[in-house]
Structure formats: structure tokens, C-alpha cells
Design a protein around this motif. Structure first.
Motif, PDB file in Angstrom:
ATOM      1  N   ARG A  43       0.825  -1.208   0.000  1.00  0.00           N
ATOM      2  CA  ARG A  43       0.000   0.000   0.000  1.00  0.00           C
ATOM      3  C   ARG A  43       0.857   1.254   0.000  1.00  0.00           C
ATOM      4  NH1 ARG A  43      -4.983  -1.545   4.104  1.00  0.00           N
ATOM      5  NH2 ARG A  43      -5.920  -3.086   2.719  1.00  0.00           N
ATOM      6  N   GLN A  66      -8.698  -4.411  -5.319  1.00  0.00           N
ATOM      7  CA  GLN A  66      -9.578  -3.733  -4.369  1.00  0.00           C
ATOM      8  C   GLN A  66      -9.436  -4.319  -2.963  1.00  0.00           C
ATOM      9  OE1 GLN A  66     -13.355  -4.260  -6.306  1.00  0.00           O
ATOM     10  NE2 GLN A  66     -13.153  -2.365  -7.482  1.00  0.00           N
ATOM     11  N   THR A  70      -7.653  -1.491  -1.082  1.00  0.00           N
ATOM     12  CA  THR A  70      -8.966  -0.944  -0.717  1.00  0.00           C
ATOM     13  C   THR A  70      -9.682  -0.471  -1.980  1.00  0.00           C
ATOM     14  OG1 THR A  70      -8.537   1.413  -0.271  1.00  0.00           O
ATOM     15  CG2 THR A  70      -8.177  -0.143   1.554  1.00  0.00           C
ATOM     16  N   ARG A  71     -10.966  -0.659  -1.947  1.00  0.00           N
ATOM     17  CA  ARG A  71     -11.823  -0.323  -3.091  1.00  0.00           C
ATOM     18  C   ARG A  71     -11.733   1.161  -3.434  1.00  0.00           C
ATOM     19  NH1 ARG A  71     -16.492  -2.935  -1.388  1.00  0.00           N
ATOM     20  NH2 ARG A  71     -15.789  -4.812  -2.391  1.00  0.00           N
ATOM     21  N   SER A  72     -11.750   2.013  -2.406  1.00  0.00           N
ATOM     22  CA  SER A  72     -11.727   3.460  -2.654  1.00  0.00           C
ATOM     23  C   SER A  72     -10.388   3.914  -3.230  1.00  0.00           C
ATOM     24  CB  SER A  72     -12.058   4.236  -1.381  1.00  0.00           C
ATOM     25  OG  SER A  72     -11.089   4.005  -0.387  1.00  0.00           O
ATOM     26  N   PHE A  73      -9.280   3.315  -2.793  1.00  0.00           N
ATOM     27  CA  PHE A  73      -7.973   3.699  -3.326  1.00  0.00           C
ATOM     28  C   PHE A  73      -7.858   3.328  -4.800  1.00  0.00           C
ATOM     29  CE2 PHE A  73      -3.434   2.939  -4.139  1.00  0.00           C
ATOM     30  CZ  PHE A  73      -2.950   4.215  -3.871  1.00  0.00           C
ATOM     31  N   ALA A  75     -10.309   2.998  -6.932  1.00  0.00           N
ATOM     32  CA  ALA A  75     -11.178   3.914  -7.674  1.00  0.00           C
ATOM     33  C   ALA A  75     -10.506   5.277  -7.839  1.00  0.00           C
ATOM     34  CB  ALA A  75     -12.513   4.071  -6.960  1.00  0.00           C
ATOM     35  N   GLN A  76      -9.844   5.752  -6.788  1.00  0.00           N
ATOM     36  CA  GLN A  76      -9.157   7.044  -6.860  1.00  0.00           C
ATOM     37  C   GLN A  76      -8.009   6.997  -7.868  1.00  0.00           C
ATOM     38  OE1 GLN A  76      -7.168   8.168  -3.257  1.00  0.00           O
ATOM     39  NE2 GLN A  76      -7.022  10.315  -3.862  1.00  0.00           N
ATOM     40  N   ARG A  79      -9.470   7.018 -11.332  1.00  0.00           N
ATOM     41  CA  ARG A  79     -10.002   8.336 -11.653  1.00  0.00           C
ATOM     42  C   ARG A  79      -8.861   9.306 -11.995  1.00  0.00           C
ATOM     43  NH1 ARG A  79     -12.760   8.800  -7.435  1.00  0.00           N
ATOM     44  NH2 ARG A  79     -11.291   9.993  -6.190  1.00  0.00           N
TER      45      ARG A  79
END
Length: 96
Positions: A43, A66, A70-73, A75-76, A79
Motif C-alpha cells: 500500500r 480492491q 482498498t476499493r476506494s484507493f 477507484a481514486q 479516476r
């Protein structure tokens, strides 16, 4: 020196003092601890170099990435990759 979470008084860092054999319960904890350290290392590296995330997705799939990062990382990172990189030394009509 007894492991902090080990209830066995004969255990010294995963080894039984009286027999010299590995103590399976401590060994499992050590593996868990090493796995956590490896995840944190991945990470940390991915936060500095997003290509690590894309390489992981390519090799193991997005779902695995994910779970690891982590799923949010993930996605970020995806993006941010769509935004492209700002290169102040380059313009569409040539070098600045």
C-alpha cells in the motif's frame, strides 16, 4: 522472552524452550503479522507509484486489487489516471 499474545510460558518467539520445536500457534501469528507487514508495504509503494495498482489489476484482476489496496484507493487511482498528467514543458503545438 514470551510472545506478547502467546499464552504458552514455554514459548520464545515461536519456539518451545523445552523442545526447540516450533510452536504452531505462534508460527501462525507470525505469518499473520508478516502478511500484514507485506500488505502495508504494498500500500505504501502503491501510494507513491500508481503503476503498481495497474500492474496488480492486469495480473490478478480488479477485485484482487480492491481487496489489497482498498476499493476506494483503486477507484481514486483509476479516476486520477483518466485525468492525465500535467506536463508544463509540452504543449499540443510543440515544446514550450
Amino acid at each position: 522472552m514470551n510472545e506478547a499474545n502467546c499464552a504458552e510460558p514455554r514459548c520464545d518467539d515461536g519456539v518451545l524452550l523445552d523442545s526447540g520445536r516450533d510452536y504452531p500457534r505462534c508460527e501462525a501469528r507470525q505469518i499473520d503479522r508478516r502478511a500484514c507487514e507485506q500488505v502495508l508495504d504494498w500500500r505504501t509503494r502503491a501510494a507513491r507509484d500508481h503503476q503498481i495498482v495497474f500492474d496488480h489489476i492486469e495480473r490478478y484482476g480488479e477485485h484482487s486489487a480492491q481487496r489489497l489496496f482498498t476499493r476506494s484507493f483503486v477507484a481514486q487511482v483509476q479516476r486520477l489516471s483518466r485525468l492525465g498528467h500535467l506536463d508544463l514543458g509540452y504543449t499540443p503545438w510543440g515544446q514550450a
